[in-house]
Motif scaffolding. Structure first.
Motif, PDB file in Angstrom:
ATOM      1  N   ARG A 146      -0.900   5.249  -5.877  1.00 30.58           N
ATOM      2  CA  ARG A 146      -0.052   4.608  -6.900  1.00 30.58           C
ATOM      3  C   ARG A 146      -0.184   3.084  -6.866  1.00 30.58           C
ATOM      4  N   ASP A 147      -0.375   2.546  -5.661  1.00 25.07           N
ATOM      5  CA  ASP A 147      -0.547   1.107  -5.473  1.00 25.07           C
ATOM      6  C   ASP A 147       0.616   0.326  -6.078  1.00 25.07           C
ATOM      7  N   ASP A 148       1.844   0.762  -5.714  1.00 20.15           N
ATOM      8  CA  ASP A 148       3.057   0.109  -6.211  1.00 20.15           C
ATOM      9  C   ASP A 148       3.849  -0.370  -5.004  1.00 20.15           C
ATOM     10  N   ILE A 149       3.663  -1.635  -4.626  1.00 19.48           N
ATOM     11  CA  ILE A 149       4.302  -2.129  -3.402  1.00 19.48           C
ATOM     12  C   ILE A 149       5.783  -2.417  -3.598  1.00 19.48           C
ATOM     13  N   VAL A 150       6.231  -2.475  -4.853  1.00 19.19           N
ATOM     14  CA  VAL A 150       7.640  -2.778  -5.115  1.00 19.19           C
ATOM     15  C   VAL A 150       8.507  -1.551  -4.893  1.00 19.19           C
ATOM     16  N   ASN A 151       8.103  -0.443  -5.501  1.00 21.64           N
ATOM     17  CA  ASN A 151       8.894   0.790  -5.411  1.00 21.64           C
ATOM     18  C   ASN A 151       8.145   1.816  -4.563  1.00 21.64           C
ATOM     19  N   GLU A 152       8.269   1.692  -3.266  1.00 23.99           N
ATOM     20  CA  GLU A 152       7.566   2.603  -2.364  1.00 23.99           C
ATOM     21  C   GLU A 152       8.487   3.724  -1.898  1.00 23.99           C
ATOM     22  N   VAL A 153       7.896   4.886  -1.687  1.00 21.45           N
ATOM     23  CA  VAL A 153       8.627   6.015  -1.104  1.00 21.45           C
ATOM     24  C   VAL A 153       8.515   5.894   0.412  1.00 21.45           C
ATOM     25  N   THR A 154       9.598   6.191   1.111  1.00 23.47           N
ATOM     26  CA  THR A 154       9.613   6.058   2.573  1.00 23.47           C
ATOM     27  C   THR A 154       9.639   7.436   3.228  1.00 23.47           C
ATOM     28  N   ALA A 155       9.193   7.468   4.477  1.00 20.38           N
ATOM     29  CA  ALA A 155       9.213   8.691   5.280  1.00 20.38           C
ATOM     30  C   ALA A 155       9.025   8.295   6.737  1.00 20.38           C
ATOM     31  N   GLU A 156       9.179   9.254   7.625  1.00 23.21           N
ATOM     32  CA  GLU A 156       8.974   8.999   9.050  1.00 23.21           C
ATOM     33  C   GLU A 156       7.486   8.973   9.384  1.00 23.21           C
ATOM     34  N   HIS A 157       7.157   8.288  10.478  1.00 20.50           N
ATOM     35  CA  HIS A 157       5.813   8.308  11.084  1.00 20.50           C
ATOM     36  C   HIS A 157       4.712   7.825  10.134  1.00 20.50           C
ATOM     37  N   LEU A 158       5.028   6.938   9.198  1.00 24.27           N
ATOM     38  CA  LEU A 158       4.000   6.464   8.272  1.00 24.27           C
ATOM     39  C   LEU A 158       2.905   5.679   8.981  1.00 24.27           C
ATOM     40  N   SER A 159       3.225   5.109  10.136  1.00 22.28           N
ATOM     41  CA  SER A 159       2.266   4.227  10.801  1.00 22.28           C
ATOM     42  C   SER A 159       1.055   4.953  11.379  1.00 22.28           C
ATOM     43  N   ILE A 160       1.108   6.283  11.471  1.00 22.69           N
ATOM     44  CA  ILE A 160      -0.033   6.993  12.079  1.00 22.69           C
ATOM     45  C   ILE A 160      -1.163   7.222  11.081  1.00 22.69           C
ATOM     46  N   TRP A 161      -0.913   6.964   9.782  1.00 25.83           N
ATOM     47  CA  TRP A 161      -1.924   7.285   8.776  1.00 25.83           C
ATOM     48  C   TRP A 161      -2.719   6.047   8.377  1.00 25.83           C
ATOM     49  N   PRO A 162      -3.933   6.242   7.871  1.00 25.13           N
ATOM     50  CA  PRO A 162      -4.715   5.109   7.359  1.00 25.13           C
ATOM     51  C   PRO A 162      -3.980   4.422   6.208  1.00 25.13           C
ATOM     52  N   THR A 163      -4.361   3.175   5.967  1.00 26.08           N
ATOM     53  CA  THR A 163      -3.692   2.399   4.902  1.00 26.08           C
ATOM     54  C   THR A 163      -4.567   2.226   3.678  1.00 26.08           C
ATOM     55  N   SER A 164      -5.743   2.855   3.677  1.00 25.11           N
ATOM     56  CA  SER A 164      -6.620   2.738   2.511  1.00 25.11           C
ATOM     57  C   SER A 164      -7.492   3.973   2.395  1.00 25.11           C
ATOM     58  N   LEU A 165      -8.137   4.117   1.235  1.00 30.00           N
ATOM     59  CA  LEU A 165      -9.049   5.232   0.980  1.00 30.00           C
ATOM     60  C   LEU A 165     -10.424   4.687   0.647  1.00 30.00           C
ATOM     61  N   SER A 166     -11.437   5.321   1.200  1.00 26.50           N
ATOM     62  CA  SER A 166     -12.802   4.859   0.949  1.00 26.50           C
ATOM     63  C   SER A 166     -13.307   5.275  -0.433  1.00 26.50           C
ATOM     64  N   ASN A 167     -12.807   6.403  -0.944  1.00 22.79           N
ATOM     65  CA  ASN A 167     -13.294   6.905  -2.229  1.00 22.79           C
ATOM     66  C   ASN A 167     -12.110   7.342  -3.083  1.00 22.79           C
ATOM     67  N   MET A 168     -11.345   6.341  -3.532  1.00 26.88           N
ATOM     68  CA  MET A 168     -10.110   6.659  -4.254  1.00 26.88           C
ATOM     69  C   MET A 168     -10.386   7.321  -5.598  1.00 26.88           C
ATOM     70  N   GLN A 169     -11.581   7.097  -6.171  1.00 28.36           N
ATOM     71  CA  GLN A 169     -11.869   7.654  -7.489  1.00 28.36           C
ATOM     72  C   GLN A 169     -11.908   9.179  -7.474  1.00 28.36           C
ATOM     73  N   SER A 170     -12.245   9.769  -6.329  1.00 35.43           N
ATOM     74  CA  SER A 170     -12.355  11.226  -6.279  1.00 35.43           C
ATOM     75  C   SER A 170     -11.010  11.915  -6.057  1.00 35.43           C
ATOM     76  N   VAL A 171      -9.978  11.153  -5.708  1.00 34.98           N
ATOM     77  CA  VAL A 171      -8.664  11.748  -5.428  1.00 34.98           C
ATOM     78  C   VAL A 171      -7.941  12.040  -6.730  1.00 34.98           C
ATOM     79  N   ASP A 172      -7.423  13.243  -6.833  1.00 36.19           N
ATOM     80  CA  ASP A 172      -6.655  13.657  -8.009  1.00 36.19           C
ATOM     81  C   ASP A 172      -5.217  13.156  -7.832  1.00 36.19           C
ATOM     82  N   VAL A 173      -4.891  12.051  -8.499  1.00 36.57           N
ATOM     83  CA  VAL A 173      -3.578  11.412  -8.331  1.00 36.57           C
ATOM     84  C   VAL A 173      -2.460  12.368  -8.708  1.00 36.57           C
TER      85      VAL A 173
END
Length: 979
Positions: A785-812
């Motif tokens: 979504r790339d929306d830094i203003v209105n982000e959804v929160t959850a636990e343990h977010l820090s364990i996941w990567p912060t970017s995607l190498s091939n975002m075009q292939s992801v079905d949003v």
């Protein structure tokens, strides 16, 4: 505080305070620490885990200057670690039972080889060539411990299932299990080659009559301090822990008996040797008065071995004053005393000492002899079948097929014996009311099923029938019998198949088919089909279009040549599957049990199918009970069966994907993480997408919160899920020559299509697993979504990567839909999970559903504050409306002022001024209403700010009390609006 540190604090804060675990290297720094640690009531880490850690560190390979991997170096550090491992084993008194349960074969092999080394066992010399009596006591004992372990390992490896245990993690986690298995197989191969030598070494030890000595922590310390000086003492007869000759002989004979018993499968004479060793073991065990120091026997297993040996060798022991129930039955069979055998079975119907499985195995053994030509046993088999049928009836079990066949054309003598067994199987003084009722139902069913009316009258006139059945039941049955007596077709020609009986002329095919559709009673279903096949030859499995079995089973069932058997198998399976679907597990068990018994007699393939479906039934039954609040863990047998199914490698067996899927979900739900992460074969992980997902989820959950370097599995899980939510793209040339990019939504790139992934996830209910998946999708959602203003929160977010190498292939869209489905499903399981509620509220907020968002924010607050009677934790609420801005750690004035400036709001702003305790906000309200000319609202704000308890000159305690009072009132008022 970083997000990662906050995660760790949040998780650790929810756990009870426990002392920090002692690290392995602390024992190197302080040699006296090991003994103090092991003397604790519950040392953490435990003794066997310390052995694993010490040997893991001591066996780590080194890397030279050329970056080449070298064998572990022989330095002081590694020698100390190995010695520490030996000292732990010495503390356990070299108890192989404990060591075998806690250590893998490679680790225990490493430990005992180190024992041989420090005990001065001559290297390069076969143990069978050593002269044990002339060796130093601790050296001889080390040889005996090693060879005892060798033959015990061979015996254990022959058992059908032997679960792997945690071992040293020297290898990449993905290859650990396979590498360890190969290493275990290699060690086992060597042990089997040397088995004869090991047996000879232990047999020779039985000739040594002097006491033995085994290493203790003290003797090992002496060796470590000065090997040459300590050598004299450790070789003397006073060194180490003294083990009496009788105690050691008892243990050695028990182990020798086990290996000889195992060899008896290929060499029956070995059973005689095993029996002799077990006999001597029993005698020596009786002589050991005090609690043995070194001898650890499973006395129940010893008794089982003893009984089995006597049955297999056909011998008796005059020292036994009384035979066990099993021994009595085996003795009666061996001496061909079949009349006494039948009497024993009848008496056991009262005492119920013998398990049903054992009774039926005796019947099957004698039936096999009849098939091989011993016709004299035919009547004995019939009588045993009747005895077992009565026992089954008393326990509410499904009656066997053989008994059903016996009732097709029974003789008067057979019914007379059956009634005698029924009468003698009830103890008038001690029989429960439930057993009496089951017997009454059995007699009633018997009376209904006997086609020959005179035989039915034999049952109905028996005194047990008259005593147990109620008057109304007796009257109804007698009326039915009179009608049958008047309408029975005595001229019906009997058909050659044992299934077929004369059909009743008073019942037409349509009525029977209707009964067949409605019935869930296995005996009645079988009886109806018998009657139908006696009246018409056609496929009755097609009677009801609702009867469905999986497509991959149909061909196997329709290949059954006998029409009646085919119909019966299909209908029992279809009805059983329907019962499982509607969660009628009791009837499902009965139907599957009857079907299993039927197909076992002629089709190994269908037998395995039924075992698989029965397993699925038990898994679903246990999960259904858990969903209703039953927190009881599944029995070990069920867990073992689930593992067995996942590892099954039987070819040509039709398998349903849902069975494997639910087995993996079952393991995750009951936190069987060690199996999924350490014990599942690597080939299974590679070939089964559900096992792969299960392993990654289990590994990630085990590592939470974990440091960054331990998050490799989290990254693997991330990559796997991203692939599931990705789509393949194709370039397509349009008619005008332009090239466009077409996304194929159905062509998933992952291990599973997204629809199947969602189906699998909705079988999970373990909170940590669901929290992990929600966290992953929330992070993925924030990236796409790339929306830094209105982000959804959850636990343990820090364990996941912060970017995607091939975002075009992801079905949003797939990511968004999956996240919403996942959170909604999780809340359906636990609507009071604070973290999930906040995530759901955030989802509603970023999609502009503010009312629903407020509802869930408030619900999260009620959960964590006991309906706002306690303070709401400061991290619960975000900057949504002005009054909530006061709840933040630092009041968010910018957001508050912005919200207050809106003239078209629908939040009843001035109605809540009494709940605002921040004077700065109230002053801003006064200013803005004055600026707008809103006189009445300005007066409300002035009145609110003029309350004495909000005066900034008040003590801090008064101001805090005023704030807490308004928080409570405000949130309760909001809750009334939204709940």
């Amino acid at each position: 505080m970083s997000a990662e540190a906050a995660d760790r604090e949040a998780v650790s804060g929810s756990r009870p305070n426990t002392p920090p675990q002692t690290s392995w290297f602390e024992f190197i720094l302080d040699p006296s620490l090991i003994e103090q640690h092991l003397e604790k009531a519950n040392p953490d880490p435990s003794a066997v885990h310390l052995v694993i850690q010490f040997l893991e560190q001591a066996s780590k390979p080194s890397v030279n200057e050329q970056n080449q991997v070298q064998p572990p170096v022989d330095n002081r550090r590694n020698r100390t670690l190995k010695l520490l491992a030996l000292k732990v084993a010495a503390h356990l008194r070299w108890d192989l039972d404990v060591l075998e349960k806690g250590l893998t074969t490679p680790v225990l092999n490493m430990l005992l080889n180190e024992l041989l080394c420090v005990s001065r066992v001559p290297p390069g010399v076969k143990h069978v060539d050593l002269d044990l009596p002339t060796l130093p006591p601790t050296t001889a004992m080390a040889v005996l411990i090693y060879n005892r372990w060798a033959i015990r390992t061979i015996v254990l490896s022959s058992f059908p299932e032997k679960q792997a245990k945690p071992g040293p993690h020297q290898l990449n986690m993905m290859n650990l299990v396979q590498q360890e298995k190969e290493l275990t197989d290699n060690i086992l191969s060597v042990l089997k080659e040397q088995a004869t030598d090991s047996i000879m070494v232990l047999e020779g030890a039985l000739n040594i009559k002097k006491d033995f000595y085994v290493h203790t922590l003290r003797t090992l310390d002496l060796l470590a301090a000065d090997p040459s000086a300590a050598n004299g003492e450790t070789e003397s007869s006073t060194a180490g822990l003294r083990i009496s000759a009788d105690e050691l002989h008892c243990q050695v004979r028990y182990d020798l008996g086990g290996i000889y018993f195992q060899q008896g499968c290929s060499d029956p004479s070995a059973y005689v040797k095993a029996q002799e060793h077990f006999r001597k073991t029993r005698e020596l065990l009786a002589k050991l008065n005090s609690e043995p120091l070194h001898c650890h026997l499973d006395e129940k297993r010893l008794a089982g071995y003893w009984t089995a040996c006597r049955a297999l060798t056909g011998s008796s022991d005059p020292s036994d004053s009384q035979l066990t129930p099993y021994g009595l039955i085996n003795n009666l069979i061996r001496t061909h005393n079949y009349q006494a055998l039948i009497e024993a079975f009848i008496k056991d119907n009262v005492t119920r000492t013998l398990p049903n499985s054992f009774r039926h195995s005796v019947q099957l053994e004698l039936s096999h002899r009849v098939q091989q030509g011993d016709k004299a046993l035919e009547e004995v088999c019939h009588k045993l079948c009747i005895c077992n049928a009565v026992r089954d009836a008393l326990e509410g079990q499904v009656l066997s097929m053989r008994f059903q066949q016996l009732l097709l054309r029974p003789s008067k003598r057979t019914i007379a014996f059956l009634l005698e067994v029924c009468l003698r199987s009830l103890d008038k003084e001690h029989t429960s009311e439930a057993s009496r009722r089951k017997m009454a139902l059995f007699l009633k069913s018997l009376c209904e099923r006997l086609e020959e009316v005179p035989l039915a009258y034999m049952v109905s006139s028996h005194k047990l029938f008259m005593e147990l059945l109620q008057d109304e039941e007796k009257k109804t049955l007698l009326d039915q019998m009179r009608k049958r007596s008047a309408t029975v077709n005595l001229s019906a020609k009997p058909l050659p198949s044992f299934y077929d009986i004369p059909a009743s002329a008073s019942v037409n095919v349509g009525q029977l088919e209707q009964q067949l559709i409605l019935s869930l009673d296995t005996r009645q279903i079988r009886q109806i089909l018998i009657e139908l096949h006696g009246m018409a030859e056609r496929a009755f499995w097609r009677v009801n279009s609702k009867w469905e079995v999986p497509a991959n089973y149909i061909n196997v069932i329709l290949a059954i040549k006998d029409n009646l058997t085919r119909d019966l198998v299909y209908i029992l399976m279809a009805k059983g599957l329907h019962c499982v679907t509607i969660k009628d597990f009791a009837h499902g068990r009965q139907l599957f049990s009857a079907c299993l018994e039927l197909v076992t007699e002629f089709s190994p393939k269908l037998r395995q199918v039924m075992l698989n479906e029965t397993l699925l039934l038990e898994v679903r039954a246990h999960e259904a009970a858990a969903a209703e609040g039953n927190a009881e863990r599944p029995p070990p047998d069920l867990v073992s069966r689930v593992r067995g199914y996942l590892e099954m490698r039987i070819h040509d067996i039709p398998l349903r994907q849902v069975v494997g899927e639910e087995c993996v979900a079952f393991m995750l739900n009951w936190r069987e993480n060690d199996y999924l992460t350490l014990q599942a074969p690597q080939s299974l992980v590679n070939n089964n997408p559900y096992i792969k997902l299960g392993q990654l989820l289990a590994s990630t959950c085990k590592e939470l919160p974990g440091p960054k370097e331990s998050r490799r599995t989290a990254k693997e899980l991330w990559d796997t899920v991203v692939q599931i939510c990705s789509v393949s793209s194709q370039h397509k040339r349009a008619s005008d020559g332009r090239v466009s990019l077409i996304k194929q939504r159905e062509a998933s790139l992952g291990v599973l299509p997204r629809s199947k992934f969602i189906t699998f996830v909705k079988k999970l209910r373990e909170p940590l697993v669901l929290t992990t998946l929600i966290s992953l999708f929330v992070r993925l959602h924030s990236i796409v979504r790339d929306d830094i203003v209105n982000e959804v929160t959850a636990e343990h977010l820090s364990i996941w990567p912060t970017s995607l190498s091939n975002m075009q292939s992801v079905d949003v869209e797939a990511v968004v839909v999956t996240m919403k489905e996942l959170v909604t499903y999780a809340l359906s399981l636990n609507p009071n999970n604070q973290s999930w509620l906040i995530t759901q509220a955030d989802i509603y907020f970023v999609t502009n559903q503010y009312s629903a968002a407020m509802h869930h924010y408030l619900q999260a607050g009620t959960v964590c504050s006991d309906y706002f009677t306690k303070p709401v934790p400061p991290d619960v609420y975000t900057d949504q409306v002005a009054v909530l801005c006061q709840f933040l750690r630092e009041v968010d004035y910018m957001t508050a002022f912005k919200a207050l400036q809106e003239q078209n709001s629908h939040d009843a702003m001035d109605s809540f001024y009494d709940y605002i305790w921040d004077v700065t906000i109230l002053e801003y309200l006064t200013h803005i209403h004055h600026k707008r000319g809103e006189i009445e609202k300005r007066q409300v704000a002035i009145k609110a700010i003029g309350q004495t308890e909000l005066n900034s000159s008040n003590p801090e305690e008064v101001l805090q009390l005023a704030a807490q009072k308004r928080k409570k009132k405000f949130l309760q008022a909001m809750a009334k609006l939204y709940f």
